[in-house]
Scaffold this motif. Structure first.
Motif, PDB file in Angstrom:
ATOM      1  N   GLU A  80       1.761   7.652  -5.954  1.00 34.72           N
ATOM      2  CA  GLU A  80       0.678   8.636  -6.081  1.00 34.72           C
ATOM      3  C   GLU A  80       1.098  10.020  -5.590  1.00 34.72           C
ATOM      4  O   GLU A  80       0.870  11.027  -6.266  1.00 34.72           O
ATOM      5  N   ARG A  82       1.262   4.261  -2.596  1.00 33.73           N
ATOM      6  CA  ARG A  82       1.087   5.638  -2.107  1.00 33.73           C
ATOM      7  C   ARG A  82       2.266   6.510  -2.540  1.00 33.73           C
ATOM      8  O   ARG A  82       2.083   7.676  -2.918  1.00 33.73           O
ATOM      9  N   LEU A  96       5.836  11.326   1.046  1.00 27.66           N
ATOM     10  CA  LEU A  96       5.862  10.143   1.912  1.00 27.66           C
ATOM     11  C   LEU A  96       6.908  10.311   3.012  1.00 27.66           C
ATOM     12  O   LEU A  96       6.693   9.963   4.176  1.00 27.66           O
ATOM     13  N   GLN A 110       0.835  -1.206   0.000  1.00 27.62           N
ATOM     14  CA  GLN A 110       0.000   0.000   0.000  1.00 27.62           C
ATOM     15  C   GLN A 110       0.874   1.262   0.000  1.00 27.62           C
ATOM     16  O   GLN A 110       0.600   2.234  -0.710  1.00 27.62           O
TER      17      GLN A 110
END
Length: 317
Positions: free
Chosen positions: A135, A132, A141, A128
């Motif tokens: 994205e 992420r 992050l 995940q």
């Protein structure tokens, strides 16, 4: 791991004289040198990282220099694995492995029994986070990690996504940060280690750092960084290195060249201060004052005696 493997480690702040000393000790103890600098691994980054020149090596083999391209990331865990393998190889040849450098976390990870993979994992959560990262981007992050584990975030470059994700995963699985997990570990030395630290009066060290920066500019640091810049290198782990990010600011039109050089001197001095603090707090170092090297052979003899006693070996002199 063979705990009887002998290892000489020479640490200290930038510009204190590690290179010259390491060559002398390598001759005396039949040693081979492993770079303990996190930035000397990069090809084409020679002047700004104060990489040893071929003629300065005096025939002593050097390892872990020029092993990555500047656009590649490099982690502590990778360094740990590579250096431990080199220590084994050098020992098997009957030579003394020597780690020489100033990147404290990297060297600490090699000589102590730190485990980067012991904490539990969650593959679904990891996947995940990988999605992420695609994205929202690496920087965003990394910012999320900064908010929950600032200590780890300071040690991990935003582009080292794998390690950012691992730090977030540890918090997710354990409720504790990666830095907290490392603090609670009480690691043992993996080798029979002689840990030599070089130090000097701070004012003298700062003068040496300023002189080194001037020499780097004379030797062509601007041209070296321009080549990296013109090759399209941007937002990489390598160019966050001191000596490169400051010149990049100039090339990006953010500061004048004179300001970039002054920033380089200041950042180098601050880094030296952080290095000394790290080594004193994190490692059991035998310190040697390099202020008065008018009789360098006497200083070499003093350090050699310490190494002989610690490693139970004899020098060639």
């Amino acid at each position: 791991m063979d705990l009887k493997q002998k290892l000489l480690v020479i640490i200290g702040p930038t510009a204190v004289g590690k290179t010259k000393l390491s060559i002398e000790l390598a001759h005396r103890f039949n040693g081979e040198i492993i770079s303990g600098d996190s930035m000397q691994i990069y090809k084409g980054m020679d002047i700004g990282t104060a990489k040893i020149k071929a003629e300065e090596m005096e025939g002593i083999p050097h390892h872990l220099i020029d092993i990555r391209n500047p656009d590649e990331s490099f982690s502590v865990a990778e360094f740990q694995e590579l250096v431990r393998e080199k220590v084994r190889e050098i020992s098997q040849r009957g030579k003394l492995p020597m780690i020489v450098g100033g990147t404290g976390l990297y060297i600490q990870s090699v000589i102590y029994d730190y485990q980067f993979s012991d904490a539990p994992g969650d593959e679904t959560y990891r996947l995940q986070l990988e999605e992420r990262a695609k994205e929202i981007g690496n920087v965003a992050l990394h910012q999320e990690l900064t908010e929950i584990d600032p200590d780890s975030a300071r040690q991990i470059h935003p582009n080292n996504v794998r390690r950012v994700i691992r730090a977030l995963e540890i918090v997710h699985c354990t409720g504790r940060t990666m830095s907290d997990t490392q603090k609670t570990q009480k690691p043992d030395l993996l080798y029979q280690t002689a840990l030599v630290g070089l130090t000097m009066d701070r004012e003298m060290l700062y003068q040496r750092i300023n002189a080194r920066v001037r020499l780097m500019m004379d030797e062509g640091l601007l041209s070296e960084v321009e080549q990296l810049y013109q090759s399209g290198l941007r937002d990489c782990q390598s160019i966050q290195a001191i000596g490169y990010k400051e010149i990049y600011d100039f090339l990006n039109g953010m500061v004048t060249l004179d300001t970039a050089i002054e920033n380089l001197k200041q950042n180098s001095r601050r880094y030296a201060k952080r290095q000394l603090t790290w080594f004193r707090n994190k490692m059991d170092v035998q310190w040697f004052d390099m202020m008065d090297t008018s009789d360098f052979s006497k200083k070499i003899t003093e350090i050699s005696r310490f190494v002989e006693g610690k490693l139970q070996i004899k020098s060639n002199t």
